[in-house]
Design a protein around this motif. Sequence first.
Motif, PDB file in Angstrom:
ATOM      1  N   HIS A  13      59.178  21.066  31.285  1.00 56.53           N
ATOM      2  CA  HIS A  13      58.220  20.015  31.617  1.00 56.53           C
ATOM      3  C   HIS A  13      57.298  19.666  30.456  1.00 56.53           C
ATOM      4  CE1 HIS A  13      59.369  21.882  35.504  1.00 56.53           C
ATOM      5  NE2 HIS A  13      59.632  20.614  35.741  1.00 56.53           N
ATOM      6  N   GLN A  14      57.382  20.401  29.350  1.00 55.54           N
ATOM      7  CA  GLN A  14      56.568  20.116  28.176  1.00 55.54           C
ATOM      8  C   GLN A  14      57.286  19.222  27.175  1.00 55.54           C
ATOM      9  OE1 GLN A  14      55.938  24.369  27.417  1.00 55.54           O
ATOM     10  NE2 GLN A  14      53.745  23.935  27.494  1.00 55.54           N
ATOM     11  N   VAL A  25      60.563   9.515  27.744  1.00 54.55           N
ATOM     12  CA  VAL A  25      60.389   9.953  29.131  1.00 54.55           C
ATOM     13  C   VAL A  25      59.764  11.342  29.093  1.00 54.55           C
ATOM     14  CG1 VAL A  25      61.558  10.568  31.281  1.00 54.55           C
ATOM     15  CG2 VAL A  25      62.408   8.657  29.898  1.00 54.55           C
ATOM     16  N   ASP A  26      58.607  11.479  29.704  1.00 51.66           N
ATOM     17  CA  ASP A  26      57.915  12.766  29.794  1.00 51.66           C
ATOM     18  C   ASP A  26      58.508  13.547  30.960  1.00 51.66           C
ATOM     19  OD1 ASP A  26      56.156  14.880  29.880  1.00 51.66           O
ATOM     20  OD2 ASP A  26      54.428  13.695  30.521  1.00 51.66           O
ATOM     21  N   ASN A  29      56.773  14.504  34.347  1.00 51.72           N
ATOM     22  CA  ASN A  29      56.761  13.641  35.528  1.00 51.72           C
ATOM     23  C   ASN A  29      57.659  14.179  36.643  1.00 51.72           C
ATOM     24  OD1 ASN A  29      55.108  11.866  34.154  1.00 51.72           O
ATOM     25  ND2 ASN A  29      56.795  10.590  33.462  1.00 51.72           N
ATOM     26  N   TYR A  30      58.578  15.080  36.289  1.00 48.59           N
ATOM     27  CA  TYR A  30      59.545  15.595  37.256  1.00 48.59           C
ATOM     28  C   TYR A  30      59.223  17.012  37.714  1.00 48.59           C
ATOM     29  CZ  TYR A  30      62.030  11.531  35.632  1.00 48.59           C
ATOM     30  OH  TYR A  30      62.370  10.249  35.308  1.00 48.59           O
ATOM     31  N   LYS A  31      58.005  17.470  37.443  1.00 51.39           N
ATOM     32  CA  LYS A  31      57.617  18.820  37.853  1.00 51.39           C
ATOM     33  C   LYS A  31      57.682  18.920  39.380  1.00 51.39           C
ATOM     34  CE  LYS A  31      54.479  22.423  36.621  1.00 51.39           C
ATOM     35  NZ  LYS A  31      53.468  22.831  35.700  1.00 51.39           N
ATOM     36  N   GLY A  32      58.285  19.998  39.868  1.00 52.91           N
ATOM     37  CA  GLY A  32      58.441  20.193  41.306  1.00 52.91           C
ATOM     38  C   GLY A  32      59.712  19.585  41.862  1.00 52.91           C
TER      39      GLY A  32
END
Length: 64
Positions: A13-14, A25-26, A29-32
């Motif tokens: 996620h980093q 694309v970070d 944004n998709y954490k979880g």
Amino acid sequence: MGASASVPEKSIHQFTVKDSRGRDVDLGNYKGKVLLVVNVASKWSFPFHLLAFLFSLGFFFFFL
């Protein structure tokens, strides 16, 4: 298996990656959420049937 002492561990996620249009694309944004990461080298000819499988897999999970 852990990271060596000289290389700090990072969460996926980093990272920031490029999408198919070249935009950043970070991944934070998709954490979880569940991520499927596929390493596709841009100068390697990717077999069409594998590409079709990955797209169908994405559509399957999109509509769950």
